[in-house]
Design a protein around this motif. Structure first.
Motif, PDB file in Angstrom:
ATOM      1  N   LYS A  56       9.703  14.202  31.635  1.00  0.00           N
ATOM      2  CA  LYS A  56      10.376  12.974  31.750  1.00  0.00           C
ATOM      3  C   LYS A  56       9.129  11.890  31.769  1.00  0.00           C
ATOM      4  O   LYS A  56       9.566  10.748  31.803  1.00  0.00           O
ATOM      5  CB  LYS A  56      11.215  13.002  33.260  1.00  0.00           C
ATOM      6  N   GLY A  57       8.132  12.298  31.577  1.00  0.00           N
ATOM      7  CA  GLY A  57       6.980  11.224  31.397  1.00  0.00           C
ATOM      8  C   GLY A  57       6.341  10.498  32.591  1.00  0.00           C
ATOM      9  O   GLY A  57       5.662   9.635  32.671  1.00  0.00           O
ATOM     10  N   GLU A  58       6.540  11.424  33.793  1.00  0.00           N
ATOM     11  CA  GLU A  58       6.012  10.655  34.994  1.00  0.00           C
ATOM     12  C   GLU A  58       4.571  10.935  34.962  1.00  0.00           C
ATOM     13  O   GLU A  58       4.007   9.966  35.416  1.00  0.00           O
ATOM     14  CB  GLU A  58       6.564  11.466  36.082  1.00  0.00           C
ATOM     15  N   TYR A  59       4.085  12.046  34.320  1.00  0.00           N
ATOM     16  CA  TYR A  59       2.505  11.876  34.245  1.00  0.00           C
ATOM     17  C   TYR A  59       2.118  11.009  33.458  1.00  0.00           C
ATOM     18  O   TYR A  59       0.995  10.349  33.605  1.00  0.00           O
ATOM     19  CB  TYR A  59       2.098  13.477  34.058  1.00  0.00           C
ATOM     20  N   THR A  60       2.763  10.906  32.488  1.00  0.00           N
ATOM     21  CA  THR A  60       2.183   9.777  31.485  1.00  0.00           C
ATOM     22  C   THR A  60       2.137   8.464  31.899  1.00  0.00           C
ATOM     23  O   THR A  60       1.120   7.645  31.757  1.00  0.00           O
ATOM     24  CB  THR A  60       3.147  10.025  30.033  1.00  0.00           C
ATOM     25  N   VAL A  61       3.333   8.310  32.682  1.00  0.00           N
ATOM     26  CA  VAL A  61       3.477   6.667  33.004  1.00  0.00           C
ATOM     27  C   VAL A  61       2.532   6.630  34.222  1.00  0.00           C
ATOM     28  O   VAL A  61       1.656   5.362  34.242  1.00  0.00           O
ATOM     29  CB  VAL A  61       4.937   6.612  33.666  1.00  0.00           C
ATOM     30  N   GLY A  62       2.158   7.580  34.979  1.00  0.00           N
ATOM     31  CA  GLY A  62       1.100   7.342  36.152  1.00  0.00           C
ATOM     32  C   GLY A  62      -0.075   7.234  35.529  1.00  0.00           C
ATOM     33  O   GLY A  62      -1.057   6.356  35.889  1.00  0.00           O
ATOM     34  N   LEU A  63      -0.405   8.082  34.230  1.00  0.00           N
ATOM     35  CA  LEU A  63      -1.813   7.856  33.597  1.00  0.00           C
ATOM     36  C   LEU A  63      -1.926   6.238  33.130  1.00  0.00           C
ATOM     37  O   LEU A  63      -2.957   5.876  33.227  1.00  0.00           O
ATOM     38  CB  LEU A  63      -1.960   8.812  32.581  1.00  0.00           C
ATOM     39  N   ALA A  64      -0.821   6.018  32.554  1.00  0.00           N
ATOM     40  CA  ALA A  64      -0.825   4.605  32.112  1.00  0.00           C
ATOM     41  C   ALA A  64      -1.251   3.616  33.081  1.00  0.00           C
ATOM     42  O   ALA A  64      -1.909   2.645  32.960  1.00  0.00           O
ATOM     43  CB  ALA A  64       0.436   4.275  31.361  1.00  0.00           C
ATOM     44  N   LYS A  65      -0.483   3.591  34.225  1.00  0.00           N
ATOM     45  CA  LYS A  65      -0.884   2.670  35.120  1.00  0.00           C
ATOM     46  C   LYS A  65      -2.480   2.504  35.629  1.00  0.00           C
ATOM     47  O   LYS A  65      -2.803   1.809  35.867  1.00  0.00           O
ATOM     48  CB  LYS A  65       0.219   2.977  36.376  1.00  0.00           C
ATOM     49  N   ARG A  66      -2.811   3.782  35.729  1.00  0.00           N
ATOM     50  CA  ARG A  66      -4.265   4.195  36.082  1.00  0.00           C
ATOM     51  C   ARG A  66      -5.246   3.791  35.015  1.00  0.00           C
ATOM     52  O   ARG A  66      -6.236   3.204  35.566  1.00  0.00           O
ATOM     53  CB  ARG A  66      -4.388   5.568  36.458  1.00  0.00           C
TER      54      ARG A  66
END
Ligand SMILES: C[S@@+](CC[C@H](N)C(=O)[O-])C[C@H]1O[C@@H](n2cnc3c(N)ncnc32)[C@H](O)[C@@H]1O
Length: 79
Positions: A56-66
């Motif tokens: 669902k992209g949660e990890y991708t979105v988390g990394l993008a924020k970081r």
């Protein structure tokens, strides 16, 4: 296709940052943003990080924020 899945696809399709591409479409028309992600989508020159099988992209979105100085693309075979 189950009602719940159709509803989910409809919801995700409305997101500006989600794309759906069938295998047939990619074979026939190619990948529309291939080689052009930064110029046409991100509109910057940041390095691209690709997550294959992003769910669902949660990890991708988390990394993008970081890491806001990188451009993240998540790909998953499921919607
Ligand atoms: C264990 S999940 C991991 C999800 C996500 N990376 C996370 O950490 O929450 C593996 C994902 O890989 C996707 N996947 C499996 N085969 C794939 C393929 N050939 N192309 C793209 N995605 C694939 C599945 O749909 C699934 O969402």
């Amino acid at each position: 296709m189950a009602k719940r899945k159709l509803k989910k696809f409809a919801e995700v399709s409305s997101f500006d940052n989600c794309f759906f591409l069938s295998f047939e479409q990619s074979r026939e028309e190619g990948l529309p943003l291939k080689g052009k992600w930064n110029k046409e989508f991100f509109k910057n020159d940041n390095p691209i990080v690709l997550e294959l099988g992003c769910g669902k992209g949660e990890y991708t979105v988390g990394l993008a924020k970081r890491y806001p100085n990188k451009n993240f693309i998540g790909v998953d075979i499921k919607g």
